[in-house]
Every structure is written in C-alpha cells, then in structure tokens.
Scaffold this motif. Structure first.
Motif, PDB file in Angstrom:
ATOM      1  N   VAL A   1      15.770 -25.255 -41.920  1.00 40.60           N
ATOM      2  CA  VAL A   1      15.613 -26.701 -41.286  1.00 40.60           C
ATOM      3  C   VAL A   1      14.355 -26.606 -41.473  1.00 40.60           C
ATOM      4  O   VAL A   1      13.727 -26.333 -40.096  1.00 40.60           O
ATOM      5  CB  VAL A   1      16.452 -26.902 -41.080  1.00 40.60           C
ATOM      6  N   LYS A   2      13.810 -27.784 -41.335  1.00 41.23           N
ATOM      7  CA  LYS A   2      12.162 -28.227 -41.393  1.00 41.23           C
ATOM      8  C   LYS A   2      12.430 -29.483 -40.904  1.00 41.23           C
ATOM      9  O   LYS A   2      10.900 -29.323 -39.910  1.00 41.23           O
ATOM     10  CB  LYS A   2      11.501 -28.450 -43.018  1.00 41.23           C
ATOM     11  N   ARG A   3      13.173 -30.236 -40.354  1.00 35.96           N
ATOM     12  CA  ARG A   3      13.557 -31.359 -39.952  1.00 35.96           C
ATOM     13  C   ARG A   3      14.707 -32.084 -39.681  1.00 35.96           C
ATOM     14  O   ARG A   3      15.422 -31.727 -40.623  1.00 35.96           O
ATOM     15  CB  ARG A   3      12.270 -32.326 -41.062  1.00 35.96           C
ATOM     16  N   ILE A   4      14.746 -32.554 -38.539  1.00 31.96           N
ATOM     17  CA  ILE A   4      16.062 -33.054 -38.377  1.00 31.96           C
ATOM     18  C   ILE A   4      15.612 -34.286 -37.777  1.00 31.96           C
ATOM     19  O   ILE A   4      14.675 -34.571 -37.177  1.00 31.96           O
ATOM     20  CB  ILE A   4      16.587 -31.776 -37.154  1.00 31.96           C
ATOM     21  N   LEU A   5      16.699 -35.789 -38.222  1.00 27.79           N
ATOM     22  CA  LEU A   5      17.091 -36.957 -37.933  1.00 27.79           C
ATOM     23  C   LEU A   5      18.904 -37.087 -37.725  1.00 27.79           C
ATOM     24  O   LEU A   5      19.537 -36.905 -38.496  1.00 27.79           O
ATOM     25  CB  LEU A   5      16.425 -37.343 -39.271  1.00 27.79           C
ATOM     26  N   PHE A   6      19.027 -37.504 -36.564  1.00 27.79           N
ATOM     27  CA  PHE A   6      19.629 -38.212 -35.683  1.00 27.79           C
ATOM     28  C   PHE A   6      20.039 -39.717 -35.973  1.00 27.79           C
ATOM     29  O   PHE A   6      19.319 -40.423 -35.948  1.00 27.79           O
ATOM     30  CB  PHE A   6      20.119 -37.683 -33.930  1.00 27.79           C
ATOM     31  N   LEU A   7      20.996 -39.509 -37.193  1.00 25.81           N
ATOM     32  CA  LEU A   7      21.530 -41.052 -37.099  1.00 25.81           C
ATOM     33  C   LEU A   7      22.857 -42.278 -36.005  1.00 25.81           C
ATOM     34  O   LEU A   7      23.766 -41.034 -35.739  1.00 25.81           O
ATOM     35  CB  LEU A   7      22.103 -40.816 -38.340  1.00 25.81           C
ATOM     36  N   MET A   8      22.365 -43.245 -36.120  1.00 22.14           N
ATOM     37  CA  MET A   8      23.149 -43.491 -34.163  1.00 22.14           C
ATOM     38  C   MET A   8      22.354 -44.927 -34.924  1.00 22.14           C
ATOM     39  O   MET A   8      21.899 -46.049 -35.546  1.00 22.14           O
ATOM     40  CB  MET A   8      22.245 -42.542 -33.479  1.00 22.14           C
ATOM     41  N   GLY A   9      23.622 -45.582 -34.095  1.00 22.26           N
ATOM     42  CA  GLY A   9      24.024 -47.606 -33.883  1.00 22.26           C
ATOM     43  C   GLY A   9      22.526 -47.410 -32.444  1.00 22.26           C
ATOM     44  O   GLY A   9      22.049 -46.567 -31.902  1.00 22.26           O
ATOM     45  N   PHE A  10      22.400 -48.746 -32.226  1.00 21.26           N
ATOM     46  CA  PHE A  10      21.994 -48.969 -31.258  1.00 21.26           C
ATOM     47  C   PHE A  10      22.600 -48.743 -29.326  1.00 21.26           C
ATOM     48  O   PHE A  10      21.329 -48.764 -28.718  1.00 21.26           O
ATOM     49  CB  PHE A  10      21.506 -50.837 -31.720  1.00 21.26           C
ATOM     50  N   ASP A  11      23.782 -48.709 -29.798  1.00 22.00           N
ATOM     51  CA  ASP A  11      23.987 -48.825 -28.375  1.00 22.00           C
ATOM     52  C   ASP A  11      23.850 -46.543 -27.901  1.00 22.00           C
ATOM     53  O   ASP A  11      23.442 -46.748 -26.770  1.00 22.00           O
ATOM     54  CB  ASP A  11      25.741 -48.697 -28.534  1.00 22.00           C
ATOM     55  N   LYS A  12      23.406 -46.473 -28.470  1.00 19.73           N
ATOM     56  CA  LYS A  12      22.938 -44.547 -28.832  1.00 19.73           C
ATOM     57  C   LYS A  12      21.957 -44.486 -28.470  1.00 19.73           C
ATOM     58  O   LYS A  12      21.984 -43.767 -27.816  1.00 19.73           O
ATOM     59  CB  LYS A  12      23.537 -43.673 -30.043  1.00 19.73           C
TER      60      LYS A  12
ATOM     61  N   ALA B   1       8.173 -43.831 -28.873  1.00 20.56           N
ATOM     62  CA  ALA B   1       8.790 -45.127 -30.377  1.00 20.56           C
ATOM     63  C   ALA B   1       8.135 -44.375 -31.482  1.00 20.56           C
ATOM     64  O   ALA B   1       8.981 -44.906 -32.759  1.00 20.56           O
ATOM     65  CB  ALA B   1       7.731 -46.406 -29.867  1.00 20.56           C
ATOM     66  N   ARG B   2       7.273 -43.306 -31.762  1.00 18.62           N
ATOM     67  CA  ARG B   2       6.844 -43.420 -32.829  1.00 18.62           C
ATOM     68  C   ARG B   2       7.702 -41.940 -33.275  1.00 18.62           C
ATOM     69  O   ARG B   2       7.610 -41.903 -34.828  1.00 18.62           O
ATOM     70  CB  ARG B   2       5.561 -42.761 -33.017  1.00 18.62           C
ATOM     71  N   TYR B   3       8.987 -41.907 -32.739  1.00 24.34           N
ATOM     72  CA  TYR B   3       9.882 -40.587 -33.333  1.00 24.34           C
ATOM     73  C   TYR B   3      11.241 -41.851 -33.970  1.00 24.34           C
ATOM     74  O   TYR B   3      12.141 -41.035 -34.420  1.00 24.34           O
ATOM     75  CB  TYR B   3      10.592 -39.367 -32.242  1.00 24.34           C
ATOM     76  N   VAL B   4      11.365 -42.833 -33.737  1.00 27.92           N
ATOM     77  CA  VAL B   4      12.781 -43.390 -34.101  1.00 27.92           C
ATOM     78  C   VAL B   4      11.733 -44.658 -34.831  1.00 27.92           C
ATOM     79  O   VAL B   4      10.934 -45.329 -34.949  1.00 27.92           O
ATOM     80  CB  VAL B   4      12.900 -44.555 -32.501  1.00 27.92           C
ATOM     81  N   GLN B   5      13.169 -44.955 -35.766  1.00 28.86           N
ATOM     82  CA  GLN B   5      12.858 -45.315 -37.002  1.00 28.86           C
ATOM     83  C   GLN B   5      13.904 -46.185 -37.635  1.00 28.86           C
ATOM     84  O   GLN B   5      15.037 -46.154 -37.088  1.00 28.86           O
ATOM     85  CB  GLN B   5      12.457 -44.362 -38.895  1.00 28.86           C
ATOM     86  N   SER B   6      14.144 -47.308 -37.490  1.00 29.08           N
ATOM     87  CA  SER B   6      14.385 -48.566 -37.595  1.00 29.08           C
ATOM     88  C   SER B   6      15.108 -48.626 -38.750  1.00 29.08           C
ATOM     89  O   SER B   6      14.719 -48.858 -40.574  1.00 29.08           O
ATOM     90  CB  SER B   6      14.305 -49.921 -37.479  1.00 29.08           C
TER      91      SER B   6
ATOM     92  N   ILE C   1      19.931 -34.634 -41.964  1.00 31.57           N
ATOM     93  CA  ILE C   1      20.280 -36.354 -41.095  1.00 31.57           C
ATOM     94  C   ILE C   1      21.570 -35.985 -40.525  1.00 31.57           C
ATOM     95  O   ILE C   1      22.428 -35.509 -41.279  1.00 31.57           O
ATOM     96  CB  ILE C   1      20.234 -37.066 -42.270  1.00 31.57           C
ATOM     97  N   ILE C   2      21.524 -35.965 -39.140  1.00 30.95           N
ATOM     98  CA  ILE C   2      22.913 -35.750 -38.818  1.00 30.95           C
ATOM     99  C   ILE C   2      23.726 -36.646 -38.008  1.00 30.95           C
ATOM    100  O   ILE C   2      22.962 -37.506 -37.271  1.00 30.95           O
ATOM    101  CB  ILE C   2      22.208 -34.643 -37.422  1.00 30.95           C
ATOM    102  N   PHE C   3      24.434 -37.564 -38.653  1.00 30.48           N
ATOM    103  CA  PHE C   3      25.142 -38.390 -37.802  1.00 30.48           C
ATOM    104  C   PHE C   3      26.718 -37.673 -36.700  1.00 30.48           C
ATOM    105  O   PHE C   3      27.700 -37.134 -37.598  1.00 30.48           O
ATOM    106  CB  PHE C   3      25.768 -38.922 -38.727  1.00 30.48           C
ATOM    107  N   THR C   4      26.291 -37.661 -35.476  1.00 34.67           N
ATOM    108  CA  THR C   4      26.885 -37.361 -34.684  1.00 34.67           C
ATOM    109  C   THR C   4      28.086 -38.003 -34.221  1.00 34.67           C
ATOM    110  O   THR C   4      27.546 -39.542 -33.631  1.00 34.67           O
ATOM    111  CB  THR C   4      26.514 -35.963 -33.441  1.00 34.67           C
TER     112      THR C   4
ATOM    113  N   ASN D   1      10.442 -33.076 -29.565  1.00 34.98           N
ATOM    114  CA  ASN D   1       9.929 -32.257 -30.326  1.00 34.98           C
ATOM    115  C   ASN D   1      10.038 -31.052 -31.770  1.00 34.98           C
ATOM    116  O   ASN D   1      10.235 -30.589 -31.867  1.00 34.98           O
ATOM    117  CB  ASN D   1       9.295 -31.006 -28.881  1.00 34.98           C
ATOM    118  N   LEU D   2      11.953 -31.503 -30.792  1.00 31.88           N
ATOM    119  CA  LEU D   2      13.102 -31.159 -32.058  1.00 31.88           C
ATOM    120  C   LEU D   2      12.925 -31.365 -33.094  1.00 31.88           C
ATOM    121  O   LEU D   2      13.413 -31.462 -34.586  1.00 31.88           O
ATOM    122  CB  LEU D   2      13.669 -30.212 -31.656  1.00 31.88           C
ATOM    123  N   ALA D   3      12.970 -33.211 -33.491  1.00 35.14           N
ATOM    124  CA  ALA D   3      13.971 -34.060 -34.074  1.00 35.14           C
ATOM    125  C   ALA D   3      13.620 -35.364 -33.656  1.00 35.14           C
ATOM    126  O   ALA D   3      12.492 -36.387 -32.711  1.00 35.14           O
ATOM    127  CB  ALA D   3      14.997 -33.925 -33.534  1.00 35.14           C
ATOM    128  N   GLU D   4      13.565 -36.017 -35.048  1.00 35.07           N
ATOM    129  CA  GLU D   4      13.545 -38.426 -34.823  1.00 35.07           C
ATOM    130  C   GLU D   4      14.751 -38.673 -34.919  1.00 35.07           C
ATOM    131  O   GLU D   4      15.381 -38.096 -34.975  1.00 35.07           O
ATOM    132  CB  GLU D   4      12.372 -38.385 -35.713  1.00 35.07           C
TER     133      GLU D   4
END
Length: 286
Positions: A148-159, A211-216, A54-57, A181-184
């Motif tokens: 790395v098998k799976r990448i998730l980017f953490l972000m706020g709604f503005d992003k 939408a299926r690549y996005v989790q709240s 999980i990456i929080f940029t 294709n690379l991340a969720e």
C-alpha cells in the motif's frame, strides 16, 4: 437443537453454504483481539490492499442507500486518480462511540454487506479491524500490507469533527501527526454540514497545519439526512432508505424487532433465537 416452534424453524433456516461462509468470517473475527496491537484482515473474497486505497469504516447497522452513495462517490474519485486506486468498506470490533451496539451480530453485518456489495459495487472489498481509531487502522494497514502506497479514509463531516475533538486523545496533536503521517481524509457533507462548515473547521488555528491532508468531496443532498439509527428504530417508516437486500435481511432475521408475544402471553425474541441457532452450529459468535 432446533427451535421448538415450527414458524421459528422457518425463520432460523440458513443454508449449508451460507453457514460455511459465516463460519469463515467468524474465524477471521476471532483472530481480531481489541486489546492487541492494531490488526487487519481481509474478508473472504477481498483482495489484499495495494497501491492507493480508500477505506470507508462504519458500523453499517444497517447499510443504507447513503452508505452506498458514499462508496459510489469514492469510486468516482478513484477512477479520476492517475494511479491504481482500490475501494474498501471496513468494520472494527471496537467502534468509537458505538461500543454499546450489540445486535445484529457483527458476523451478520459483515455477511449482509458482502451480499450487498457483491450486487451493487462488486469491485469493493471488505476489511476487518480490531481497533476503532483511524490512526490504529492506518498502522494496521501499513504493517500488514506493505504494498500500500497511500491511504485515504472516507467519512462524513460528523467523523472529522470527532477526529479533531481533543476529548478523544491524551495528546491530540501528537495523535493527529501520527495519523496524517500515515493517511489522508476524504470528507463528504452530512446533514446541513457542507463545504463551508468543513472550511471553518480546518481554518481554526489549532487545525490549520493539518488542513492539507483533508479533501472535500461532493455529495448529493438527497442522501445527507439518511440515518441508520432511524432505520433501526422506526423500521417500516424508513424502508425507502435501504435496499431490497437489507429489507430482506431485516424481515428474515427480525434483528431490529421487539419480542413477539405468544398465545400464552410469554414473549420470544426472534433475533436472540437466531443467535442461539448460530451458536449451536458455529460455536461462539460475535
């Protein structure tokens, strides 16, 4: 060459150990060329990414208690996964919509976040990217860290609004296909934008297939309106939004202060004096 005023010498003093840390980080930053193909390096002390990450940029300018709360929410998500999941904060040498932010130095912000995470979230690493778009960061991860098998980017709604905004792309859909294709994405509410706003964004016809690549993710409303911009601009009025480590950094470096008037009426920018001090010891700094 030391600053000419004794009180500046006190403010400028940096221990040899800290200067060595800064030199190490600056060497890594120097490797990252914004115009090169996507690149990523681990900050000192960060283990190489593998498994699920999980990456929080962010710009972390400065890091607030809301940044920490977001990382802690990601940590809870990671612990609930059935596979090893590792958490990283990240900086980019080119940040979308924030290219004009020049102070404090990226070097100072990396070191400050290292200090903060070491105390508050010691299992969280730091990654350094040369590019600001999430798809470019995902490409850099896939190229540099094949475990790395799976990448998730953490972000706020503005992003996520920015991610789906066509003005950032020549071909929005092709770019989004490349990203997903690379991340969720893990999205948390910011301000008044909650789960309903995210659902509405994802239900738009042009966005439904992604939408299926996005989790709240849930987020304490107490942190939703905290703003690093307000901390920078109003300082003491927003001290409760930052930790003691950040307050100490702001006090010691004067990174967000206006120039100070001398007795003769001239002005001195204390943070600029710090930059000159670092250049004398480390060479070019960014």
């Amino acid at each position: 060459m030391l600053p000419s005023h004794p009180w500046l010498c006190i403010i400028m003093y940096i221990s040899t150990t800290r200067l060595q840390r800064m030199q190490h980080v600056q060497r890594l930053l120097d490797q990252l060329q914004p115009d090169a193909s996507p690149q990523v390096v681990c900050a000192p002390g960060t283990r190489q990414p593998q498994d699920t990450i999980i990456i929080f940029t962010g710009s972390f300018n400065p890091p607030t208690v809301a940044h920490l709360a977001l990382l802690k929410q990601a940590q809870r998500y990671a612990k609930a996964q059935l596979e090893p999941t590792h958490l990283y904060a990240a900086f980019s040498k080119r940040t979308v919509d924030k290219e004009g932010v020049e102070r404090p130095l990226l070097l100072d912000r990396v070191i400050l976040l290292q200090d903060l995470l070491c105390t508050r979230l010691p299992q969280t690493g730091i990654l350094l990217f040369n590019r600001g778009l999430y798809v470019e960061q995902a490409q850099a991860i896939r190229h540099s860290f094949p475990k790395v098998k799976r990448i998730l980017f953490l972000m706020g709604f503005d992003k996520i609004e920015q991610i789906f905004d066509p003005r950032y792309y020549e071909d929005r859909d092709a770019s989004l296909e490349a990203l997903f294709n690379l991340a969720e994405l893990l999205v948390v509410p910011r301000g008044s934008a909650g789960e309903d706003a995210l659902a509405e964004l994802l239900q738009r016809p042009q966005n439904q297939r992604f939408a299926r690549y996005v989790q709240s993710q849930p987020f304490d409303p107490a942190y939703r309106d905290i703003s690093a911009t307000l901390v920078r601009e109003r300082g003491a009025s927003y001290q409760h939004d930052i930790t003691r480590e950040v307050r100490r950094f702001m006090r010691d470096t004067r990174a967000y202060d206006r120039p100070v008037k001398r007795a003769d009426g001239s002005e001195v920018d204390i943070y600029n004096e710090r930059i000159q001090y670092l250049r004398q010891r480390l060479g070019p700094v960014s």
